[in-house]
Design a protein around this motif. Structure first.
Motif, PDB file in Angstrom:
ATOM      1  N   TYR A 103       0.852  -1.184   0.000  1.00 46.82           N
ATOM      2  CA  TYR A 103       0.000   0.000   0.000  1.00 46.82           C
ATOM      3  C   TYR A 103       0.886   1.232   0.000  1.00 46.82           C
ATOM      4  O   TYR A 103       2.087   1.178   0.293  1.00 46.82           O
ATOM      5  CB  TYR A 103      -0.951  -0.002   1.200  1.00 46.82           C
ATOM      6  CG  TYR A 103      -0.246   0.087   2.538  1.00 46.82           C
ATOM      7  CD1 TYR A 103      -0.062   1.323   3.164  1.00 46.82           C
ATOM      8  CD2 TYR A 103       0.255  -1.055   3.159  1.00 46.82           C
ATOM      9  CE1 TYR A 103       0.598   1.408   4.382  1.00 46.82           C
ATOM     10  CE2 TYR A 103       0.917  -0.975   4.375  1.00 46.82           C
ATOM     11  CZ  TYR A 103       1.081   0.260   4.981  1.00 46.82           C
ATOM     12  OH  TYR A 103       1.741   0.353   6.181  1.00 46.82           O
ATOM     13  N   SER A 104       0.278   2.341  -0.323  1.00 50.66           N
ATOM     14  CA  SER A 104       0.983   3.621  -0.337  1.00 50.66           C
ATOM     15  C   SER A 104       0.429   4.503   0.770  1.00 50.66           C
ATOM     16  O   SER A 104      -0.789   4.639   0.921  1.00 50.66           O
ATOM     17  CB  SER A 104       0.822   4.308  -1.703  1.00 50.66           C
ATOM     18  OG  SER A 104       1.382   5.609  -1.679  1.00 50.66           O
ATOM     19  N   GLN A 105       1.334   5.105   1.547  1.00 53.50           N
ATOM     20  CA  GLN A 105       0.885   5.984   2.633  1.00 53.50           C
ATOM     21  C   GLN A 105       0.389   7.316   2.108  1.00 53.50           C
ATOM     22  O   GLN A 105      -0.379   8.008   2.762  1.00 53.50           O
ATOM     23  CB  GLN A 105       2.029   6.208   3.625  1.00 53.50           C
ATOM     24  CG  GLN A 105       2.221   5.069   4.609  1.00 53.50           C
ATOM     25  CD  GLN A 105       3.127   5.449   5.764  1.00 53.50           C
ATOM     26  OE1 GLN A 105       3.786   6.481   5.719  1.00 53.50           O
ATOM     27  NE2 GLN A 105       3.161   4.613   6.778  1.00 53.50           N
ATOM     28  N   ASP A 106       0.859   7.706   0.910  1.00 56.49           N
ATOM     29  CA  ASP A 106       0.402   8.983   0.357  1.00 56.49           C
ATOM     30  C   ASP A 106      -1.045   8.904  -0.091  1.00 56.49           C
ATOM     31  O   ASP A 106      -1.752   9.889  -0.121  1.00 56.49           O
ATOM     32  CB  ASP A 106       1.281   9.382  -0.834  1.00 56.49           C
ATOM     33  CG  ASP A 106       2.676   9.767  -0.374  1.00 56.49           C
ATOM     34  OD1 ASP A 106       2.836  10.002   0.847  1.00 56.49           O
ATOM     35  OD2 ASP A 106       3.591   9.828  -1.207  1.00 56.49           O
ATOM     36  N   ASN A 107      -1.465   7.732  -0.459  1.00 56.59           N
ATOM     37  CA  ASN A 107      -2.829   7.542  -0.945  1.00 56.59           C
ATOM     38  C   ASN A 107      -3.428   6.355  -0.196  1.00 56.59           C
ATOM     39  O   ASN A 107      -3.073   5.212  -0.438  1.00 56.59           O
ATOM     40  CB  ASN A 107      -2.833   7.281  -2.455  1.00 56.59           C
ATOM     41  CG  ASN A 107      -4.240   7.298  -3.037  1.00 56.59           C
ATOM     42  OD1 ASN A 107      -5.225   7.207  -2.308  1.00 56.59           O
ATOM     43  ND2 ASN A 107      -4.312   7.411  -4.353  1.00 56.59           N
ATOM     44  N   GLU A 108      -4.305   6.653   0.755  1.00 55.61           N
ATOM     45  CA  GLU A 108      -4.840   5.577   1.595  1.00 55.61           C
ATOM     46  C   GLU A 108      -5.639   4.564   0.793  1.00 55.61           C
ATOM     47  O   GLU A 108      -5.781   3.417   1.192  1.00 55.61           O
ATOM     48  CB  GLU A 108      -5.724   6.174   2.695  1.00 55.61           C
ATOM     49  CG  GLU A 108      -4.954   7.058   3.678  1.00 55.61           C
ATOM     50  CD  GLU A 108      -5.859   7.604   4.757  1.00 55.61           C
ATOM     51  OE1 GLU A 108      -7.075   7.333   4.670  1.00 55.61           O
ATOM     52  OE2 GLU A 108      -5.364   8.297   5.659  1.00 55.61           O
TER      53      GLU A 108
ATOM     54  N   TRP B 280      -0.110   4.783 -13.776  1.00 51.50           N
ATOM     55  CA  TRP B 280       0.617   5.809 -13.032  1.00 51.50           C
ATOM     56  C   TRP B 280       1.221   6.789 -14.031  1.00 51.50           C
ATOM     57  O   TRP B 280       1.482   6.440 -15.184  1.00 51.50           O
ATOM     58  CB  TRP B 280       1.709   5.175 -12.186  1.00 51.50           C
ATOM     59  CG  TRP B 280       2.120   6.018 -11.006  1.00 51.50           C
ATOM     60  CD1 TRP B 280       3.172   6.852 -10.928  1.00 51.50           C
ATOM     61  CD2 TRP B 280       1.450   6.099  -9.756  1.00 51.50           C
ATOM     62  NE1 TRP B 280       3.218   7.451  -9.700  1.00 51.50           N
ATOM     63  CE2 TRP B 280       2.171   7.007  -8.955  1.00 51.50           C
ATOM     64  CE3 TRP B 280       0.323   5.480  -9.229  1.00 51.50           C
ATOM     65  CZ2 TRP B 280       1.792   7.330  -7.657  1.00 51.50           C
ATOM     66  CZ3 TRP B 280      -0.065   5.782  -7.942  1.00 51.50           C
ATOM     67  CH2 TRP B 280       0.661   6.705  -7.161  1.00 51.50           C
TER      68      TRP B 280
ATOM     69  N   LYS C  68       8.989  -0.175   4.927  1.00 49.11           N
ATOM     70  CA  LYS C  68       9.069   0.714   3.772  1.00 49.11           C
ATOM     71  C   LYS C  68       9.874   0.059   2.664  1.00 49.11           C
ATOM     72  O   LYS C  68      10.947  -0.492   2.892  1.00 49.11           O
ATOM     73  CB  LYS C  68       9.711   2.048   4.165  1.00 49.11           C
ATOM     74  CG  LYS C  68       9.668   3.099   3.054  1.00 49.11           C
ATOM     75  CD  LYS C  68      10.239   4.424   3.538  1.00 49.11           C
ATOM     76  CE  LYS C  68      10.071   5.495   2.458  1.00 49.11           C
ATOM     77  NZ  LYS C  68      10.643   5.153   1.190  1.00 49.11           N
TER      78      LYS C  68
ATOM     79  N   ASP D 255      11.740   3.378  -3.339  1.00 50.75           N
ATOM     80  CA  ASP D 255      10.913   4.122  -4.285  1.00 50.75           C
ATOM     81  C   ASP D 255      11.008   3.492  -5.663  1.00 50.75           C
ATOM     82  O   ASP D 255      12.049   2.940  -6.047  1.00 50.75           O
ATOM     83  CB  ASP D 255      11.372   5.582  -4.344  1.00 50.75           C
ATOM     84  CG  ASP D 255      11.147   6.295  -3.011  1.00 50.75           C
ATOM     85  OD1 ASP D 255      10.315   5.802  -2.223  1.00 50.75           O
ATOM     86  OD2 ASP D 255      11.803   7.324  -2.771  1.00 50.75           O
TER      87      ASP D 255
ATOM     88  N   ASP E  19       6.435   6.569  -4.532  1.00 50.67           N
ATOM     89  CA  ASP E  19       7.203   6.544  -3.295  1.00 50.67           C
ATOM     90  C   ASP E  19       6.278   6.263  -2.116  1.00 50.67           C
ATOM     91  O   ASP E  19       5.061   6.081  -2.273  1.00 50.67           O
ATOM     92  CB  ASP E  19       7.952   7.859  -3.097  1.00 50.67           C
ATOM     93  CG  ASP E  19       7.023   9.074  -3.155  1.00 50.67           C
ATOM     94  OD1 ASP E  19       5.803   8.873  -3.384  1.00 50.67           O
ATOM     95  OD2 ASP E  19       7.506  10.206  -2.984  1.00 50.67           O
ATOM     96  N   ASN E  20       6.913   6.216  -0.935  1.00 53.62           N
ATOM     97  CA  ASN E  20       6.177   5.891   0.293  1.00 53.62           C
ATOM     98  C   ASN E  20       5.357   4.611   0.131  1.00 53.62           C
ATOM     99  O   ASN E  20       4.191   4.542   0.508  1.00 53.62           O
ATOM    100  CB  ASN E  20       5.276   7.052   0.720  1.00 53.62           C
ATOM    101  CG  ASN E  20       6.090   8.229   1.236  1.00 53.62           C
ATOM    102  OD1 ASN E  20       7.143   8.036   1.842  1.00 53.62           O
ATOM    103  ND2 ASN E  20       5.631   9.443   0.982  1.00 53.62           N
TER     104      ASN E  20
END
Length: 1418
Positions: free
Chosen positions: A877-882, A894, A942, A945, A901-902
């Motif tokens: 999963y990405s933390q920038d986009n829940e 994309w 993590k 990237d 990233d993240n």
């Protein structure tokens, strides 16, 4: 002679073909007048390569045949890694997981790799090591066991192996010290295609690329992306990838994993474990010079199933391991087969008999090995094959060598008479050879090994501590070794009843005189022999009959002991006759003799003799009285003789008459009710639950057998037991130990007799499985261990033959254990891998059975499979986009060139519980997009990237895996364009009327697809001289501007300005001539044109090709046909749309070239002799005119294609029509057909029905359109295969027939929807005849420069000419003559002025002009 005819033919008298040798004969059936030589060529069929392995490996007739082709590939890897200084790693990956692509077998090694030259030589069949490189093969230095890794030998096995498995092989290799990776692909389908197209079968290409580049990998081989991604950082390697596997091979590899891996471990046993083999008791002793070799096998079946991973070092049940660990001692030797014949190292192993069983190992696949007879003596006289043979360290499975003369029973019968014959059946052996001995190309059998070893010149010598021994007689050394093994290790006879240790003085050797243990009994072969028992010997001279005195065993013992032999002291019977004792080996006791036969023989040796003689005097009234005879103790028949004798003389007659006599015959029988004894020794070993008999014999007080006159009831008692049992009974006892068994016959003087017995467990009655709980908890993915015991009916653990216990769990392969030796065993199931849904437990049934004992009830256990606590699920999963959660096999869009990233990961077990991340767990996380991974970030969850590709069409596969991909998440990123950045156009050189395409692209030139039909109203085009009235716009992701027309003006550069919204794009274009439309005759002869026949035209025709507006066209595809239509000549272009130019001429006969002569005269005139002949009329005929032939073109010459990809796929699609000749008329086509005898394919335009096509032609589109509409039909060209399938799906859903679709990537989707496979994939461009490409941009630039230079040159020439003319003119007007003329002119002007004044006329201007004209004229 001119009328003679000949025939051109071959020696076969068949139709002429290419490559045939031709003969000029007088007729077809003429015999050759002389011997001739004909050149031929012969190339082996490709079946030699692709089917050779099938014949070789099926010829083995072995169910493990797939281990042999795998071994060929391992041989190559061992040779490639021979010079490695570190660990030599060989991996075999079985890829049967359909989620990763088609099934495949991959063999990888970290060897030295191959260059392109070496890779090319690998592909050559039978290119052996002796012809590779320089051809100077150097044999490796000798090493122990010949473990030199020099086993990639013949240049045959690798090719046979890969095509035995499948039909496609991909060789991937990176050599040491070089940066590039080389790939070679061979496929059966490609061989067939080349044969069909008559191409060179044995030629192909090698792909050279950088490490980690998998852009060429197709989707159905996506598993290769992981393998290729692993290339980064490797110094060298080789990977053999086999696809197109046969289904039966896949099933075998899955179902028989243990069998074929065991077989491989057997083949490479000594490479894996070292020169001493896999000695589990002491460990393998590897030498310092021998690096570690790891051969690891991975089999992957399903996405949710844990792969099977095995290192061959872990196999402990291959035959060599079993031989080594069951042997008690070894005998090493060497054999030299003469000069240049090579040396063989040999090892013999002895497998002793222990107590109640042979220890010679059985084949794991067949515990009841039919090769091993039940009775070892059954085959003692036969020649036995006991030696397994290794060549350069690897097993040659099809060859076993028989025992040599010096180690066979047959040739040692005299010197080894004391060695039991069965000892020879307890030998196993192994021979180690190098390549001085020949093997077959499939490495299945030796060709000359046994023949050389059994040659009379072969010398065998003993090896001690690794060195040859100086001892001379190997037969003697072997016999002594075998004798020692038998005496020291075989445990067959049990000595019981220990008495004392004594010294024997009767032994000649002082060493052997002490100590000797004395025993009272032995147990041997199921019988017990005791002191005092009658025995008989065999193989002694003479045969002995007597009673056992004692049993003797050399050694210091103090109790019961097992041994292979000993000695027995026998007191010979009858004692009165012999009165002596003899000591013989126990093995000389005749086990077949019974007490009755022995006693009968002893009795027969007794002769009649006088037992007593008495003389009794007469006692008066009492008659005669004899003394009591007390020595009549033996049973039998007797004779009593009473004789009357004369007193003092003892004479039996008196007075000549015989005195009276009396004879009495009587029999002495046993006394009744004295005692009972056992009639013969019953077996002291009894089994629980097995009935047995106790034979009794009744004897009198003198030990004579007698019979019972009354009925007696025997009583049977165990010591310490109270219950009385009848003689025929079942023993039910829990402990097997020694007991005293008493038999009582009440009423006899000695009424009780006891015997010591050993009670053993009985026959199997029940099966006990531990743990005893009926329901067992097991974690998913774990193995389950069960301990099983076989019990008799009393609950004792019992051991019997064929006690095989089988555990069956539904859905899993069964496991078995052999409890024949101990009565107990351990069963370990395969890992229990179930698909756990929502963390809920599942239940399985485990069933335990004994197949050989149907009467034993099965045992059932319930297995509760609990969710595993191991990692089984990964989440990205990405933390920038829940909302962004990456799912397995998902495609994600994309922004192209962006950075993902993240990106974080979490691990869960099967119950859905999150697994705490540790350094150990994080170290097992792998990503395939970078090698720079930081453990600190992985511990925090993590991931590195991820850089998204910059090109929209460049899809990229990514994977995050845990613990060698057992848990992984893979996804594909599909780059999508960013926001529009600028306008981009695409166009070739513009002509006077053309089109232009432009799009909105992002910063990386990716199409944004933001242009819509409504945007067309806001697009503006500006340019000088542009005719805007003809401009139109079309939109389909890109704006298509058509109708760009320049009204007039010279050719050359122009600038177009396109604007839309805030985007402006300036396009510099070059306006060139339009399509050729007409021919202009720039220079021509004067009219009327007359030409003498067979003469040329003195002034040439200068023809210019022009467009519609009269601009000269640079198109060079011009063909000038000269057609005669008397009396005119036509000059025209080949292309029909260009207007022809016509010139008329008159062809006159050439008077200087007569062709015939005719004379006319009066034949009736008569002349006198001497008179003159009158004049004749001569007529000359001139040569007639001849027609000029027509020139035609091939299909491949009619069109040019700018796009290389389009040219490639279209040329391949119509490759069969590329050499077809196109004619305008059917008559011309038929003429070509006749001229080429039907070998040239032709097509006439007047016989073709036109259909629509998508091609655009720069010249003569009408004719070309007819040709290609007929050939291509409705074929469509699309960018890629996905777009083609999407387009077809949309068309078919509307119930419309979809035509054939070609893609720029070289794929074809037929009109029936079929795609994929070699038949629908364009071959490399180098193998095709392709359409030509238009002249490149550089050509037009150079042409423009050349034109400019030509114009400049012409202008300079004109300038120089003008300057010269000006200078001449200046010189002329400044010359004295001109000055004088000017002076004269001035004088005349004055005179004229005066005259005009006189006349009153003013015509000054006219006069001046006239005068100038006159001057110029002069």
């Amino acid at each position: 002679p001119s009328f003679e005819t000949f025939v051109v033919a071959t020696t076969d008298r068949i139709e002429l073909q290419d490559g045939s040798t031709l003969y000029l004969l007088q007729d077809e059936h003429q015999v050759l007048p002389t011997a001739t030589v004909e050149n031929i060529s012969f190339t082996p069929h490709y079946d030699t390569l692709i089917k050779g392995g099938t014949y070789e490996y099926y010829a083995s007739e072995n169910k493990e045949s797939l281990a042999y082709p795998l071994a060929e590939l391992i041989d190559n890897s061992l040779s490639a890694t021979a010079k490695n200084t570190g660990t030599r790693i060989i991996e075999i990956r079985m890829q049967f997981d359909e989620s990763l692509g088609k099934p495949a077998v991959i063999v990888l090694d970290n060897g030295r790799g191959m260059t392109t030259k070496q890779l090319n030589k690998w592909a050559v069949y039978r290119h052996s090591k002796f012809t590779k490189e320089t051809g100077n093969y150097v044999r490796p230095d000798p090493v122990p066991r010949s473990l030199n890794s020099d086993i990639s030998y013949f240049g045959v096995g690798g090719k046979q192996a890969v095509f035995h498995f499948g039909n496609v092989v991909r060789m991937i290799s990176k050599p040491v010290g070089l940066p590039d990776v080389h790939e070679l692909v061979l496929s059966e389908e490609e061989f067939e295609r080349k044969e069909k197209n008559k191409e060179d079968i044995y030629s192909t290409t090698i792909l050279n690329r950088k490490p980690g580049d998998f852009s060429h990998v197709s989707e159905d081989e996506r598993f290769l992306r992981t393998i290729i991604d692993e290339e980064r950082g490797k110094e060298s390697f080789t990977a053999v990838v086999i696809t197109g596997l046969k289904e039966k091979h896949i099933s075998f590899l899955k179902q028989n994993f243990d069998a074929w891996t065991r077989h491989l471990a057997h083949i490479y046993h000594y490479y894996i474990h070292g020169v001493n083999g896999n000695d589990l008791k002491q460990g393998s002793k590897k030498t310092a010079q021998q690096p570690t070799i790891d051969i690891q096998i991975t089999l992957r079946e399903k996405p949710n199933k844990c792969p099977r991973v095995l290192n061959l070092r872990e196999v402990d049940d291959d035959m060599q391991t079993l031989y080594i660990n069951s042997a008690a001692d070894t005998f090493e030797f060497k054999a030299s087969s003469g000069p240049g014949g090579g040396t063989v190292e040999g090892v013999l192993r002895y497998h002793p008999f222990l107590y109640d069983r042979e220890t010679y190992p059985k084949y794991p696949e067949d515990p009841e090995d039919p090769k091993d007879p039940k009775d070892p003596k059954d085959t003692c006289s036969e020649e036995r094959k006991i030696f397994e043979c290794f060549w350069n360290g690897r097993l040659i499975p099809g060859t076993k060598v028989a025992e040599f003369d010096w180690c066979s029973r047959k040739h040692n019968s005299r010197t080894a008479a004391d060695i039991p014959p069965e000892c020879y059946r307890r030998l196993s052996g192994v021979l180690f050879t190098d390549d001085n001995f020949q093997v077959t190309t499939n490495k299945m059998t030796f060709m000359d090994l046994e023949l050389k070893l059994k040659n009379n010149q072969t010398i065998f010598s003993l090896v001690l501590n690794g060195q040859k021994s100086s001892r001379g007689n190997i037969q003697k050394e072997f016999t002594q070794w075998l004798r020692n093994c038998n005496e020291k290790f075989d445990k067959q006879i049990k000595f019981v009843g220990f008495n004392e240790i004594k010294t024997r003085t009767d032994v000649s050797s002082k060493k052997m005189q002490h100590p000797w243990a004395v025993f009272s009994a032995i147990e041997w072969g199921g019988r017990t022999y005791k002191t005092g028992q009658l025995v008989k010997t065999h193989n002694t001279n003479p045969i002995l009959y007597g009673k056992v005195v004692q049993f003797l065993l050399h050694g210091n013992f103090d109790g019961d002991v097992y041994a292979t032999g000993g000695q027995v002291e026998v007191s010979r019977e009858p004692k009165a006759l012999w009165d002596m004792n003899k000591i013989v080996p126990i093995s000389k006791i005749d086990k077949t003799a019974t007490d009755e036969t022995i006693k009968k023989t002893i009795d027969s040796q007794k002769s009649d003799k006088e037992l007593a003689a008495y003389v009794a005097p007469h006692l008066g009234n009492n008659g005669f009285w004899f003394k009591k005879i007390e020595n009549l103790t033996e049973l039998g028949k007797y004779t009593l003789n009473l004789n009357t004798v004369v007193h003092e003389t003892n004479a039996v007659s008196f007075g000549g008459r015989a005195l009276p006599t009396f004879t009495l015959k009587f029999t002495i029988k046993g006394e009744e009710k004295e005692c009972c004894v056992f009639s013969y020794a019953m077996s002291p070993t009894l089994r629980v639950g097995v009935p047995f008999d106790i034979p009794l014999q009744i004897k009198d007080g003198y030990g004579h057998s007698t019979t019972l006159t009354s009925k007696l009831t025997p009583e049977l008692k165990f010591k310490k037991l109270l219950a009385d049992l009848v003689i025929y009974f079942y023993v039910l006892c829990l402990h097997f130990q020694s007991y005293d068994l008493e038999v009582t016959l009440p009423g006899l003087k000695q009424h009780t007799k006891s015997i010591k017995i050993s009670l053993l467990p009985g026959i199997p009655n029940s099966l006990h499985v531990k743990p005893e709980e009926t329901s067992i908890d097991v974690e998913n993915g774990d193995q389950v261990t069960f301990h099983v015991e076989v019990h008799d009916e009393a609950g004792n653990i019992t051991a019997n033959p064929k006690q095989i216990v089988r555990c069956e769990v539904k859905g899993f392969p069964p496991v078995v254990t052999d409890c024949s030796s101990t009565g107990a065993g351990q069963l370990v199931t395969k890992p229990i891998n179930l698909k756990i849904m929502k963390g809920e437990q599942q239940e399985l049934k485990a069933q335990f059975v004994m197949p050989s004992y149907k009467n034993i009830p099965l045992v059932m256990k319930e297995l509760r499979v609990l969710p595993s606590t191991r990692v089984s699920v990964m989440e990205l999963y990405s933390q920038d986009n829940e909302n962004l959660v990456l799912r397995n096999s998902e495609k994600i869009e994309w922004i192209a060139g962006g950075l993902l990233d993240n990106l974080f990961y979490k691990l869960y077990d099967e119950a859905g519980r999150e697994v705490l991340l540790t350094a150990e767990i994080a170290s097992m996380i792998k990503v395939n997009w970078t090698g720079d991974v930081f453990l600190e970030d992985l511990v925090k969850g993590k991931l590195p990237d991820l850089q998204v590709p910059k090109r929209v069409g460049e899809q990229r596969f990514y994977q995050v895996s845990y613990q060698d991909q057992s848990v992984s998440v893979s996804f594909t990123i599909v780059p999508r364009p960013d926001e529009p950045e600028r306008l981009k156009y695409k166009s070739d050189h513009l002509q006077l009327i053309t089109f232009l395409k432009f799009t909105l692209v992002d910063q990386y030139d990716n199409l944004t697809k933001t242009l819509t039909p409504t945007c067309l109203n806001h697009i503006k085009v500006e340019a000088e001289g542009l005719d805007k009235s003809a401009i139109t716009f079309k939109c389909s992701c890109a704006a298509m501007v058509t109708g760009i027309r320049f009204q007039s003006g010279s050719l050359g550069p122009r600038e177009l300005s396109f604007s839309y919204s805030d985007f402006v794009e300036h396009v510099s274009i070059k306006v060139t001539a339009g399509l050729p439309a007409q021919l202009k005759l720039i220079s021509e002869p004067e009219q009327p044109l007359q030409v003498l026949n067979d003469h040329g035209i003195s002034k040439p025709f200068v023809v210019q090709l022009c467009d519609e507006w009269g601009n000269p066209s640079p198109d060079q595809r011009v063909v000038v046909d000269i057609k005669t239509s008397p009396p005119g000549l036509t000059v025209s272009l080949k292309i029909n749309t260009i207007k022809e130019s016509t010139m008329y001429l008159t062809v006159l006969p050439d008077p200087k070239k007569p062709v015939s002569l005719s004379v006319e005269y009066d034949t009736s005139v008569k002349f006198f002799a001497g008179s003159k002949f009158p004049g004749l009329h001569l007529f000359f005929s001139l040569l007639p005119l001849k027609n000029v032939s027509l020139i035609h073109l091939f299909v491949g010459h009619l069109a040019l294609v700018q796009d290389d990809a389009a040219a490639w796929v279209i040329s391949w699609h119509i490759r069969g029509d590329m050499d077809c000749v196109i004619t305008k008329t059917t008559e011309a086509a038929q003429q070509i057909y006749r001229d080429t005898q039907g070998r040239q394919q032709v097509m006439a335009l007047d016989s073709v029905l036109c259909h629509g096509v998508l091609l655009i032609y720069p010249c003569d589109p009408e004719s070309c359109d007819i040709v290609f509409k007929n050939i291509l039909g409705d074929t469509i060209l699309i960018d890629d295969l996905d777009s083609a399938n999407n387009y077809r799906r949309a068309v078919v859903q509307n119930r419309i027939q979809c035509p054939t679709i070609l893609t720029r990537q070289g794929d074809r989707v037929s009109s029936r929807g079929k795609f994929g496979g070699a038949q629908n994939r364009a071959p490399p461009m180098t193998t095709l005849h392709m359409f030509g490409a238009p002249l490149p941009q550089q050509y037009h630039s150079l042409k423009e420069q050349i034109d400019l230079l030509s114009q400049y040159c012409s202008a300079v020439s004109k300038r120089e000419e003008t300057e010269r003319a000006r200078d001449d003119h200046v010189k002329k007007i400044t010359s004295p003559d001109v000055r004088q003329m000017e002076k004269d002119l001035d004088d005349k002007k004055r005179q004229l002025t005066e005259i005009e004044k006189e006349l009153g006329m003013l015509f000054e201007t006219v006069v001046d002009d006239f005068i100038l004209i006159l001057l110029n004229f002069n």
